[in-house]
Write a protein that holds these residues in place. Structure first.
Motif, PDB file in Angstrom:
ATOM      1  N   TRP A 252       0.809  -1.211   0.011  1.00 55.87           N
ATOM      2  CA  TRP A 252       0.026   0.016  -0.059  1.00 55.87           C
ATOM      3  C   TRP A 252       0.816   1.140  -0.176  1.00 55.87           C
ATOM      4  O   TRP A 252       2.072   1.247   0.415  1.00 55.87           O
ATOM      5  N   THR A 253       0.230   2.391  -0.453  1.00 50.08           N
ATOM      6  CA  THR A 253       0.784   3.658  -0.431  1.00 50.08           C
ATOM      7  C   THR A 253       0.077   4.690   0.297  1.00 50.08           C
ATOM      8  O   THR A 253      -1.356   4.457   0.316  1.00 50.08           O
ATOM      9  N   VAL A 254       0.386   5.665   0.760  1.00 51.18           N
ATOM     10  CA  VAL A 254      -0.418   7.023   1.508  1.00 51.18           C
ATOM     11  C   VAL A 254       0.211   8.123   0.890  1.00 51.18           C
ATOM     12  O   VAL A 254       1.403   8.210   0.760  1.00 51.18           O
ATOM     13  N   GLN A 255      -0.368   9.175   0.401  1.00 45.44           N
ATOM     14  CA  GLN A 255      -0.232  10.330  -0.064  1.00 45.44           C
ATOM     15  C   GLN A 255      -1.125  11.565   0.413  1.00 45.44           C
ATOM     16  O   GLN A 255      -2.204  11.397   0.766  1.00 45.44           O
ATOM     17  N   LYS A 256      -0.587  12.610   0.423  1.00 44.75           N
ATOM     18  CA  LYS A 256      -1.714  13.745   0.659  1.00 44.75           C
ATOM     19  C   LYS A 256      -2.632  13.961  -0.397  1.00 44.75           C
ATOM     20  O   LYS A 256      -2.197  13.884  -1.646  1.00 44.75           O
ATOM     21  N   GLU A 257      -3.746  14.488  -0.207  1.00 38.25           N
ATOM     22  CA  GLU A 257      -4.706  14.733  -1.371  1.00 38.25           C
ATOM     23  C   GLU A 257      -4.255  16.082  -1.981  1.00 38.25           C
ATOM     24  O   GLU A 257      -4.665  16.055  -3.091  1.00 38.25           O
ATOM     25  N   ALA A 258      -3.747  16.893  -1.372  1.00 38.56           N
ATOM     26  CA  ALA A 258      -3.428  18.322  -1.685  1.00 38.56           C
ATOM     27  C   ALA A 258      -1.988  18.746  -1.312  1.00 38.56           C
ATOM     28  O   ALA A 258      -1.687  18.664  -0.267  1.00 38.56           O
ATOM     29  N   ALA A 292      -6.855  18.648   6.697  1.00 36.40           N
ATOM     30  CA  ALA A 292      -6.751  18.136   5.536  1.00 36.40           C
ATOM     31  C   ALA A 292      -6.961  16.296   5.292  1.00 36.40           C
ATOM     32  O   ALA A 292      -7.412  15.817   6.234  1.00 36.40           O
ATOM     33  N   ASN A 293      -6.817  15.781   3.940  1.00 36.90           N
ATOM     34  CA  ASN A 293      -7.010  14.612   3.762  1.00 36.90           C
ATOM     35  C   ASN A 293      -5.672  13.847   3.075  1.00 36.90           C
ATOM     36  O   ASN A 293      -5.125  14.487   2.557  1.00 36.90           O
ATOM     37  N   ILE A 294      -5.501  12.657   3.803  1.00 36.44           N
ATOM     38  CA  ILE A 294      -4.517  11.840   3.209  1.00 36.44           C
ATOM     39  C   ILE A 294      -5.234  10.492   2.561  1.00 36.44           C
ATOM     40  O   ILE A 294      -6.282  10.066   2.901  1.00 36.44           O
ATOM     41  N   ILE A 295      -4.584   9.972   1.424  1.00 35.81           N
ATOM     42  CA  ILE A 295      -5.135   8.851   0.506  1.00 35.81           C
ATOM     43  C   ILE A 295      -4.560   7.583   0.779  1.00 35.81           C
ATOM     44  O   ILE A 295      -3.277   7.669   0.424  1.00 35.81           O
ATOM     45  N   LEU A 296      -5.008   6.525   1.117  1.00 32.23           N
ATOM     46  CA  LEU A 296      -4.334   5.086   1.395  1.00 32.23           C
ATOM     47  C   LEU A 296      -4.986   4.448   0.377  1.00 32.23           C
ATOM     48  O   LEU A 296      -6.198   4.185   0.222  1.00 32.23           O
ATOM     49  N   LYS A 297      -3.996   3.852  -0.422  1.00 29.20           N
ATOM     50  CA  LYS A 297      -4.322   2.883  -1.675  1.00 29.20           C
ATOM     51  C   LYS A 297      -3.497   1.615  -1.512  1.00 29.20           C
ATOM     52  O   LYS A 297      -2.377   1.605  -1.066  1.00 29.20           O
ATOM     53  N   ASN A 298      -3.911   0.604  -2.069  1.00 24.60           N
ATOM     54  CA  ASN A 298      -3.145  -0.646  -2.243  1.00 24.60           C
ATOM     55  C   ASN A 298      -2.437  -0.646  -3.744  1.00 24.60           C
ATOM     56  O   ASN A 298      -3.030   0.309  -4.809  1.00 24.60           O
ATOM     57  N   VAL A 299      -1.313  -1.127  -3.867  1.00 29.95           N
ATOM     58  CA  VAL A 299      -0.371  -1.272  -5.052  1.00 29.95           C
ATOM     59  C   VAL A 299      -1.333  -2.233  -5.968  1.00 29.95           C
ATOM     60  O   VAL A 299      -1.304  -3.357  -5.621  1.00 29.95           O
ATOM     61  N   GLU A 303      -2.869  -4.946 -14.499  1.00 29.20           N
ATOM     62  CA  GLU A 303      -3.922  -3.979 -14.956  1.00 29.20           C
ATOM     63  C   GLU A 303      -5.297  -4.705 -14.791  1.00 29.20           C
ATOM     64  O   GLU A 303      -5.546  -5.873 -15.467  1.00 29.20           O
ATOM     65  N   GLY A 304      -6.212  -3.818 -14.342  1.00 31.91           N
ATOM     66  CA  GLY A 304      -7.789  -4.614 -14.119  1.00 31.91           C
ATOM     67  C   GLY A 304      -7.824  -5.079 -12.837  1.00 31.91           C
ATOM     68  O   GLY A 304      -9.106  -5.446 -12.232  1.00 31.91           O
ATOM     69  N   ASP A 305      -6.623  -5.139 -11.765  1.00 32.17           N
ATOM     70  CA  ASP A 305      -6.762  -5.728 -10.532  1.00 32.17           C
ATOM     71  C   ASP A 305      -7.686  -4.446  -9.774  1.00 32.17           C
ATOM     72  O   ASP A 305      -7.635  -3.262 -10.222  1.00 32.17           O
ATOM     73  N   TYR A 306      -8.321  -4.926  -8.741  1.00 30.54           N
ATOM     74  CA  TYR A 306      -8.889  -3.954  -7.928  1.00 30.54           C
ATOM     75  C   TYR A 306      -8.251  -2.952  -7.259  1.00 30.54           C
ATOM     76  O   TYR A 306      -7.118  -3.051  -6.681  1.00 30.54           O
ATOM     77  N   GLN A 307      -8.510  -1.779  -7.042  1.00 28.55           N
ATOM     78  CA  GLN A 307      -7.986  -0.373  -6.473  1.00 28.55           C
ATOM     79  C   GLN A 307      -8.835  -0.299  -5.088  1.00 28.55           C
ATOM     80  O   GLN A 307      -9.825   0.329  -5.544  1.00 28.55           O
ATOM     81  N   ALA A 308      -8.227  -0.222  -4.123  1.00 26.55           N
ATOM     82  CA  ALA A 308      -8.886   0.192  -2.890  1.00 26.55           C
ATOM     83  C   ALA A 308      -8.539   1.502  -2.472  1.00 26.55           C
ATOM     84  O   ALA A 308      -7.487   1.872  -2.635  1.00 26.55           O
ATOM     85  N   GLU A 309      -9.282   2.291  -2.187  1.00 24.78           N
ATOM     86  CA  GLU A 309      -8.988   3.757  -1.730  1.00 24.78           C
ATOM     87  C   GLU A 309      -9.676   4.139  -0.429  1.00 24.78           C
ATOM     88  O   GLU A 309     -11.091   4.078  -0.262  1.00 24.78           O
ATOM     89  N   LYS A 310      -8.933   4.665   0.530  1.00 25.88           N
ATOM     90  CA  LYS A 310      -9.469   5.099   1.709  1.00 25.88           C
ATOM     91  C   LYS A 310      -8.874   6.665   1.992  1.00 25.88           C
ATOM     92  O   LYS A 310      -7.855   6.972   2.148  1.00 25.88           O
TER      93      LYS A 310
END
Length: 448
Positions: A252-258, A292-299, A303-310
């Protein structure tokens, strides 16, 4: 079982309960002295129930009867009275009565009443409950099912001697394809759909013939798992760092929304499996809440695999400078009273109230200390009763009840919305009324 009760101290060691009653006749009074030892109730198994005993002695003929003699055996259903002096002094020889129940071959529980009576006097009613033979069981290994991503069929085995049903109580990705109802030994066949998204859960409840839940089967289907421990990260105005746990079975990765949110940094921008998101903060010297918001995603590997976003909200409180407010004429103009007794200000004395008052003012988040002092009446002589209701926005009320006459103080709080009430002490005893009474309460500035 309830503790046994001695009604007369003169009872013998063998006898537990003594009851007496007088019945008026034609010019005479008849007294019955009935003594017995037994429990208030008995709970028996369906089969192989052990017999229990009842001890009885009385000055008059007595009976011990069952409401269901067809499945209850009583060794002695009646007996003669004994010498009154022996009974009164506890020296009478008690009759031992043996009570035995037949096996209950029916599915349902059954209840019996045993009555101990002497002459006209009912001394005791005993409740006997015997279990029925109904049973409904699911093997331990069937209570938890791990389902593959591809889905498939899964079997729940049921052992029973009664009617039963199976019901999906959560999860729309499973269906019962066989065995939604049955009798006795049987199976429930469950089909799970393919999972192309996140790890998910479902539940099937097995119920007996009356609809009571007897077992719950949990289904867990493999998929992307990316679960932050909370949806918010909160920090104080001068807090240097904070962290949040993540439960995961993938990278997973985490990043700032802004990217312009430069008042905090993400220490670890990626992870694999269970981990921790770590943030660092600069001090908040501004006059308002930072958000602020941060976004947590799976790697995504393919192609076509499911992308979860929190989305996780980050909040940082602002510094609150202490302000001292005295209830003088200027301050009172900022408050409203919705009662008929508005406060007044007497120079050199302070704010005075001729009766109970309720003050209203919208107040910002922060930590408040309320102080009451300079009581004009002697508390020991009755003193004033002071009730202040400090109202915040959206219906929040902080209520103080000061009672010098009772030497007590209480504080209460009413919250808006879902009605959650913070825990405050109840009435507190006050010994020295010459000292100010204070209440400090924090309304979190990093709240919504």
């Amino acid at each position: 079982m309830k503790k046994l009760l001695y009604i007369l101290c003169a009872a013998s060691v063998l006898l537990t309960v003594v009851t007496g009653c007088q019945k008026k006749g034609e010019g005479t009074i008849k007294t019955v002295d009935l003594r017995y030892r037994c429990e208030d109730s008995y709970d028996l198994p369906a089969t192989g129930a052990q017999a229990f005993t009842i001890l009885v002695a009385s000055t008059d003929p007595w009976t011990v009867t069952s409401a269901h003699p067809d499945w209850c055996m009583i060794s002695e259903e009646e007996g003669d009275g004994q010498d009154a002096d022996l009974v009164h002094t506890g020296r009478a020889e008690a009759t031992t009565i043996r009570v035995q129940y037949y096996d209950n071959t029916f599915l349902d529980d059954r209840t019996d009443k045993i009555i101990i009576k002497s002459d006209y006097w009912v001394g005791k009613e005993i409740t006997v409950t015997q279990k029925g033979i109904a049973f409904l069981e699911v093997p331990e290994e069937d209570l938890s099912k791990d389902v593959e991503k591809a889905g498939g069929e899964y079997i729940i085995h049921i052992s029973s001697n009664q009617d039963w049903t199976a019901e999906i109580t959560s999860g729309d990705w499973i269906t019962i394809t066989e065995g939604a109802s049955g009798h006795g030994v049987g199976v429930v066949v469950v089909t799970a759909a393919e999972n192309v998204s996140e790890l998910r859960y479902a539940e099937i409840t097995i119920k007996d013939r009356y609809g009571y839940a007897m077992a719950t089967v949990q289904f867990t289907q493999d998929g992307v798992q990316l679960v932050p421990a909370a949806e918010e990260i909160r920090a104080g105005y001068d807090q240097a760092a904070a962290e949040l746990e993540v439960t995961s079975n993938t990278k997973w990765t985490v990043q700032k929304e802004a990217e312009g949110d430069d008042w905090f940094d993400i220490v670890n921008a990626s992870g694999e499996g269970d981990g921790i998101i770590q943030l660092t903060f600069t001090q908040n010297d501004e006059s308002g809440l930072r958000k602020a918001n941060i976004i947590l995603k799976n790697v995504v590997e393919n192609e076509g695999d499911y992308q979860a976003e929190k989305i996780i909200v980050v909040k940082q409180a602002y510094k609150i400078e202490p302000v001292r407010i005295v209830y003088d004429n200027d301050e009172l103009t900022l408050w409203n009273s919705d009662w008929a007794n508005p406060p007044t200000y007497a120079k050199g004395v302070g704010t005075t109230f001729v009766a109970k008052a309720r003050l209203n003012r919208s107040m910002a988040f922060g930590t408040y200390t309320f102080r009451w002092s300079n009581y004009t009446s002697d508390p020991e002589a009755g003193g004033p009763r002071i009730r202040h209701w400090f109202c915040f926005s959206e219906g929040c009320e902080l209520k103080a009840d000061i009672r010098p006459a009772d030497t007590k103080v209480s504080f209460d709080f009413n919250a808006a919305g879902d009605g959650n009430k913070p825990s405050l002490d109840a009435y507190t005893a006050i010994e020295d009324w010459t000292q100010p009474i204070e209440l400090t309460y924090k309304f979190d500035p990093s709240g919504p």
